[in-house]
Design an enzyme around this catalytic site. Structure first.
Site, PDB file in Angstrom:
ATOM      1  N   ILE A   1      -9.338   2.543  14.832  1.00 36.05           N
ATOM      2  CA  ILE A   1      -9.799   3.672  15.635  1.00 36.05           C
ATOM      3  C   ILE A   1      -8.928   4.898  15.313  1.00 36.05           C
ATOM      4  O   ILE A   1      -8.059   5.289  16.094  1.00 36.05           O
ATOM      5  CB  ILE A   1      -9.753   3.365  17.151  1.00 36.05           C
ATOM      6  CG1 ILE A   1     -10.455   2.058  17.472  1.00 36.05           C
ATOM      7  CG2 ILE A   1     -10.394   4.499  17.942  1.00 36.05           C
ATOM      8  CD1 ILE A   1     -10.365   1.647  18.938  1.00 36.05           C
ATOM      9  N   PRO A   2      -9.151   5.492  14.133  1.00 33.81           N
ATOM     10  CA  PRO A   2      -8.390   6.706  13.822  1.00 33.81           C
ATOM     11  C   PRO A   2      -8.754   7.819  14.802  1.00 33.81           C
ATOM     12  O   PRO A   2      -9.915   7.924  15.219  1.00 33.81           O
ATOM     13  CB  PRO A   2      -8.810   7.048  12.398  1.00 33.81           C
ATOM     14  CG  PRO A   2     -10.067   6.301  12.148  1.00 33.81           C
ATOM     15  CD  PRO A   2     -10.094   5.143  13.077  1.00 33.81           C
ATOM     16  N   HIS A   3      -7.762   8.598  15.188  1.00 35.89           N
ATOM     17  CA  HIS A   3      -8.018   9.654  16.157  1.00 35.89           C
ATOM     18  C   HIS A   3      -7.020  10.788  15.972  1.00 35.89           C
ATOM     19  O   HIS A   3      -5.963  10.610  15.399  1.00 35.89           O
ATOM     20  CB  HIS A   3      -7.950   9.110  17.590  1.00 35.89           C
ATOM     21  CG  HIS A   3      -6.676   8.382  17.880  1.00 35.89           C
ATOM     22  ND1 HIS A   3      -6.461   7.064  17.501  1.00 35.89           N
ATOM     23  CD2 HIS A   3      -5.538   8.778  18.508  1.00 35.89           C
ATOM     24  CE1 HIS A   3      -5.255   6.688  17.900  1.00 35.89           C
ATOM     25  NE2 HIS A   3      -4.674   7.712  18.502  1.00 35.89           N
ATOM     26  N   GLY A   4      -7.425  11.947  16.467  1.00 35.83           N
ATOM     27  CA  GLY A   4      -6.566  13.110  16.366  1.00 35.83           C
ATOM     28  C   GLY A   4      -7.071  14.248  17.216  1.00 35.83           C
ATOM     29  O   GLY A   4      -8.063  14.111  17.937  1.00 35.83           O
TER      30      GLY A   4
END
Length: 153
Positions: free
Chosen positions: A64-67
């Site tokens: 779950i890449p997030h930014g």
């Protein structure tokens, strides 16, 4: 807001052929740039900076890449099922084939945590993960997530 409200069929992809974690983040950034008035490089830099703090892979082939980026005015998501899993520095050592990426406005700390918790809860269900891995198109993936998040209400 629910996950199904920040994801669209146009940002959901099935059987993509990407060869590395970097290529995954580049693709996510390109897609998000279509929905956020922001250069894809800024989105990539945000995602990559978060990965440097520690992997966003949860294990069991899921990440779950997030930014956050300043130009983002509302949360957006990209959902990808890879054709073949890639090394993602997962804590369990398994390669990743399910990627659910989230980008939120710069100051949306609690909003981001809410989305991350919701998608982690949804993707923790083995039967749902199996359905995802057997999906044949992006529309089917979108429907799977939409139904799963509706059940959380």
């Amino acid at each position: 807001m629910k996950i199904s409200q920040i994801l669209s069929p146009e940002s959901t992809f099935c059987s993509l052929k990407l060869s590395s974690k970097k290529k995954v983040l580049e693709k996510v950034s390109e897609v998000m740039a279509e929905f956020i008035d922001c250069p894809s490089q800024d989105i990539f830099n945000s995602l990559f900076a978060r990965e440097r703090l520690g992997t966003t892979a949860l294990g069991h082939g899921i990440a779950i890449p997030h930014g956050r980026v300043e130009a983002c005015t509302e949360a957006t998501a990209v959902f990808i099922l890879l054709d073949e899993a890639v090394d993602y520095d997962a804590p369990d050592g398994q390669p990743v084939d399910i990627i659910f990426a989230i980008m939120v406005p710069e100051k949306a700390d609690s909003e981001q945590l809410k989305y991350l918790a919701e998608i982690a809860q949804v993707l923790s269900k083995p039967t749902l993960v199996s359905q995802i891995r057997h999906a044949h198109c992006g529309d089917a993936l979108f429907e799977i997530i939409e139904k799963a998040t509706e059940k959380l209400q």
